[in-house]
Enzyme design. Structure first.
Site, short mmCIF file in Angstrom:
data_model
loop_
_atom_site.label_atom_id
_atom_site.label_comp_id
_atom_site.label_asym_id
_atom_site.label_seq_id
_atom_site.Cartn_x
_atom_site.Cartn_y
_atom_site.Cartn_z
N HIS A 38 0.82 -1.20 0.00
CA HIS A 38 0.00 0.00 0.00
C HIS A 38 0.86 1.26 0.00
O HIS A 38 1.69 1.44 0.88
CB HIS A 38 -0.90 0.00 1.24
CG HIS A 38 -1.90 1.11 1.28
ND1 HIS A 38 -1.99 1.98 2.32
CD2 HIS A 38 -2.85 1.48 0.38
CE1 HIS A 38 -2.97 2.84 2.08
NE2 HIS A 38 -3.50 2.56 0.91
N HIS A 44 -0.74 11.31 -1.81
CA HIS A 44 -2.05 10.88 -1.32
C HIS A 44 -2.97 12.04 -0.96
O HIS A 44 -4.11 12.12 -1.42
CB HIS A 44 -1.88 9.97 -0.10
CG HIS A 44 -3.18 9.49 0.46
ND1 HIS A 44 -3.91 10.22 1.39
CD2 HIS A 44 -3.92 8.40 0.20
CE1 HIS A 44 -5.02 9.58 1.68
NE2 HIS A 44 -5.06 8.46 0.98
#
Ligand code: G3P
Ligand code: MG
Length: 244
Positions: free
Chosen positions: A9, A51
């Site tokens: 991730h 992100h």
């Protein structure tokens, strides 16, 4: 499309700064075959890996990423926030990340993470970059997003890249959502997922890849339900514990 059970991730986000080339290398060192990264646009429309909408948490900068040019973002430190050893690590472009992934022999899931209002434009640039850069013979990356408008653009411009619909909770109309963008995967948050939903989605012929799972026992439980794969900040740990 076949994905491995454990996907790193944001690279391997616990051990190395997320969404950086160092993170991709760390995922490879930990034995991952796939990684997930988040892609968004700078003010001058370059695709970078980041992100948050804001620069604050993961870089030495402050403010909205969409307000800064690539040159300005490249000057920031994207590693020190995690540990001093990562000082000087930069925010990579998608192009740099693709070159690194190819060199490492990794495949990836590119999550289109548009800043508000830039859903369609971000998808356009991400897909054009992937079409330009990803080797024709190699297995294509999986494209996902919480932003449905981004998935619609990805579907229209680059249907050859498989798509996944990201949801916090499986909605009643999940199958229409997947169908509307030719999606083959549903990406639910593991905390809202149930064995019943997993069974229903699998029965309809879709893959289930759930985020973000860092506990071995939980990953085991999800796999027992029929979940195909999980995103993990600790891919090496899960690979080791599960013998995957
Ligand atoms: O794509 C899986 C996961 O990355 C979705 O959530 O917020 O970590 O990008 P987030
Ligand atoms: Mg993500």
């Amino acid at each position: 499309m076949r994905v491995p059970r454990i996907i790193g991730h944001r690279g391997a986000a616990q051990a190395a700064p997320e969404n950086t080339l160092e993170g991709l290398r760390e995922a490879k060192r930990q034995g991952a075959a796939w990684v997930e990264v988040d892609a968004k646009l700078t003010a001058d429309n370059h695709v970078i890996l980041l992100h948050d909408d804001l620069l604050d948490r993961t870089t030495s900068g402050q403010g909205a990423a969409a307000q800064f040019t690539l040159e300005q973002i490249r000057a920031l430190d994207a590693g020190s926030w995690l540990a001093p050893a990562f000082a000087g690590v930069r925010v990579p472009t998608l192009e740099e990340a693709v070159h690194e992934l190819i060199a490492l022999g990794l495949n990836c899931n590119v999550e289109i993470k548009p800043c508000p209002g830039r859903e369609q434009l971000t998808a356009e640039f991400v897909m054009r970059e992937l079409q330009r850069l990803w080797p024709a013979q190699a297995e294509k990356p999986l494209i996902s997003s919480f932003a449905y408008a981004s998935l619609e653009v990805a579907h229209r411009l680059a249907p050859e890249f498989p798509r996944a619909v990201l949801v916090e909770e499986v909605p009643a109309d999940w199958q229409a959502l997947c169908g509307g963008v030719g999606g083959v995967v549903l990406n639910p948050w593991h905390k809202t997922l149930t064995p019943e939903w997993t069974k229903a989605v699998k029965k309809a012929g879709y893959q289930v890849i759930s985020y973000t799972v860092n506990e071995t026992a939980r990953a085991r439980e999800l796999f027992d339900w029929g979940v195909d794969a999980v995103f993990s900040d600790v891919p090496g740990q899960l690979l080791k514990d599960l013998g995957a």
